[in-house]
Scaffold this active site. Sequence first.
Site, short mmCIF file in Angstrom:
data_model
loop_
_atom_site.label_atom_id
_atom_site.label_comp_id
_atom_site.label_asym_id
_atom_site.label_seq_id
_atom_site.Cartn_x
_atom_site.Cartn_y
_atom_site.Cartn_z
N LYS A 1 -10.46 2.73 -1.56
CA LYS A 1 -10.54 2.02 -0.28
C LYS A 1 -11.85 2.32 0.43
CE LYS A 1 -7.56 1.35 3.80
NZ LYS A 1 -6.23 1.72 4.34
N GLU B 1 0.83 -1.20 0.00
CA GLU B 1 0.00 0.00 0.00
C GLU B 1 0.87 1.26 0.00
OE1 GLU B 1 -3.63 1.87 2.75
OE2 GLU B 1 -2.21 0.46 3.61
N CYS C 1 -5.59 -2.77 2.64
CA CYS C 1 -5.28 -2.75 4.06
C CYS C 1 -6.49 -2.95 4.96
CB CYS C 1 -4.52 -1.47 4.41
SG CYS C 1 -3.56 -1.62 5.95
#
Length: 294
Positions: free
Chosen positions: A116, A43, A153
């Site tokens: 995200k 990331e 993540c």
Amino acid sequence: MGELIVAAVQIACGQHVTANLDKLEKHVREAARRGARLVVLQELFEGPYFCIDKDEGHNTLARPFKGNTTISRVASLARELGIVLPVSFFEEDGGRRFNSLTMIDADGRTLGLYRKSHIPDSPGYYEKYYFADGDTGFVVHDTAIGRIGAGICWDQWFPEAARSMVLRGAEILIYPTAIGSEPADPAWDTRDHWQRVMQGHAAANLTPLIAANRVGVEKGETGSLVFYGSSFIADHMGAKIAEAGRMDECVITAALDMDAIANQRRAWGVFRDRRCDLYRDLTAPTPARLMPTP
């Protein structure tokens, strides 16, 4: 599809974008030399993990999706090597900023955009200060090596995200990651919990999974994080079949029999026997008793 070799790369990120990209490229080329056709990168690999602090100045690091020079460089590498590469980047779009990912196909084409969905907010991980909630929904990318579902993540802690991507056709799950120590509780080591949660996603969905984390100590103005690496590849039963160390800059690879995996996924019955009529609680608001104490 037969056998597919996949890889994950983990590095320590310095201040200079070009140096970080050079280091990543070296490892990507090594993965390709070993036969990997999908290489997962960590990331926000262009530089240090800036979310350690709340600093308005870091917002200048965001770049638009179109015309992004890092994406262009990775696309050229993917095209040259004939491999699939995900690119995690800090995106700016009309005054809004996102923690985003695009998938680069083996011919160098960009295959859409994922933003995200789940944004953390805790000491050392102040992402809500920088990133808006993703508005793309979960995305599955049709690539030269199959259908890839990509989270980023904090997304990896949510079983709903993994199941949604597999229901959308994902044959492999990937999670570029930046995770390490917990400044609020330095004695707490989340590494094993982090791995087990994703191993559960792989096993529950009979879908192999790749997680790529960073390594090294990164210091901000108000504190520091020790990233614990431990990138890994899990098979469709949730077993780790490749794993990196806590401190190593390296590439790991593993071979997957994608035809056998697809047959087992269809045969096992967990998708046949789903009871969608009983799952309304999954889309209801979280009960107050499960929320963090203010």
